[in-house]
Design an enzyme around this catalytic site. Structure first.
Site, PDB file in Angstrom:
ATOM      1  N   VAL A  99       0.871  -1.165   0.000  1.00  0.00           N
ATOM      2  CA  VAL A  99       0.000   0.000   0.000  1.00  0.00           C
ATOM      3  C   VAL A  99       0.911   1.218   0.000  1.00  0.00           C
ATOM      4  O   VAL A  99       1.910   1.229   0.723  1.00  0.00           O
ATOM      5  CB  VAL A  99      -0.895   0.030   1.262  1.00  0.00           C
ATOM      6  N   CYS A 100       0.596   2.208  -0.817  1.00  0.00           N
ATOM      7  CA  CYS A 100       1.290   3.503  -0.758  1.00  0.00           C
ATOM      8  C   CYS A 100       2.797   3.295  -0.983  1.00  0.00           C
ATOM      9  O   CYS A 100       3.200   2.506  -1.852  1.00  0.00           O
ATOM     10  CB  CYS A 100       0.950   4.156   0.587  1.00  0.00           C
TER      11      CYS A 100
END
Lengths: 220, 220
Positions: A99-100
């Site tokens: 994520v991210c």
């Protein structure tokens, strides 16, 4: 089935808790939070400390790996122990996800080379330094590797993963239990919709937080 | 400015971390996680324990109170110490807010009487037992009281609150930093869009979790 969520100094809480909220509702799923140490001394703002159940040296091998992002990712992406563990886990995992800025850790073990991938919109250059091609999608899947965009994108990615694991009906049930019927008050969630002034101020704050994080970690 | 996020046995992590992700990015905001004890022994699935910085007996009075929901809320809503603290905090807070079943704790101190309010879609009856009228909105504001719908609705509510506190420009920056550009893979986030079978299965699971929680807490 086991999911390991890797936590490290300077991770962003929502990056981890978004996918957690989805995957912890998948039937017969065990979730392990895993860190290099049992205690993170410098977690996200407002937490005084954050304990995990397992270290990377003792954690049971997971079927699903989730790597959140955060202001501390660029430092974690240079930590040999963390990289070794992620590399080992990826050899036997059913899904390896980020994520991210967590994508930078996948980049650092070389598995994004030649692939399209995504990360936080402000980190395109950093991601591409690992030989990936940044695409502005909510998440990108290649085989068993999935990268998601910034922070909240982990929720959408994990719902997709829940469908892959438990089928569409259960994934829809999980979305309903979370009442994930988002109604963002502004149209500023992506650089496509935000104003240039908003983008510029967001970039400034992100850069400051990353510098602050490097100072914090040097101090620890 | 200080935000206190109340945690209790059986809270749902995303209910707390969604608003946290927004409010921790509001300039000059201090976030305190507050619990009845310094250590929660029975937090959301997968956490072995969860530490907070302050107890309700020692926490500095917050300007903003956020009460998350969870399978443990109905028990917390009968805890005299918790209710007394929430009541005291509300006397001087600038904003008193809830996410999901957290509204039942606001109901229990009597401040939703005669108001429209929201909570998780499955808890309409429980909310209305406190004299409120349930409305199916993402969040509902009356003066300084804001109730948000289930779990993920705390993100939308907190972005609204960020605008009230720091202005629309900063709120838009925060949304962009979180890349909150949601793209839920299914149209099942609310009972308006989910199928009757999905709604029925979600209700069953929620009821089981609440029963499980009552057994856990009886055991502690």
């Amino acid at each position: 089935m086991r999911t390991a969520i890797l936590l490290y100094e300077g991770f962003t809480a929502l990056d981890a808790i978004g996918p957690y909220a989805v995957l912890s509702n998948v039937p017969e799923m065990t979730i392990d939070f895993v860190g290099k140490d049992l205690e993170l001394k410098n977690p996200d703002k407002g937490f005084t400390s954050f304990s995990v159940a397992h270290t990377i040296f003792t954690a049971p091998p997971p079927d699903i790996l989730v790597i959140p992002g955060g202001a501390g990712t660029s430092i974690a992406a240079q930590d040999k122990d963390i990289l070794q563990w992620v590399q080992d886990v990826h050899k036997s995992s059913q899904w390896t996800t980020s994520v991210c800025s967590g994508a930078l850790i996948l980049g650092a073990i070389g598995i994004l080379q030649g692939l399209t991938a995504t990360t936080h919109w402000a980190l395109q250059t950093e991601l591409e330094a690992y030989g990936a091609t940044y695409v502005s999608e909510r998440f990108v899947q290649h085989g068993n590797i999935i990268t998601a965009a910034g922070v909240s994108a982990g929720i959408d990615m994990a719902l997709h993963l829940a469908r892959e694991i438990a089928g569409q009906e259960m994934a829809e049930v999980i979305q309903l239990m979370m009442e994930y019927d988002p109604q963002p008050p502004f149209a500023s969630g992506s650089p496509r919709s935000a104003s240039p002034a908003t983008i510029s101020l967001a970039r400034q704050i992100i850069m400051q937080e990353s510098e602050q994080e490097q100072k914090e970690q040097a101090r620890l």
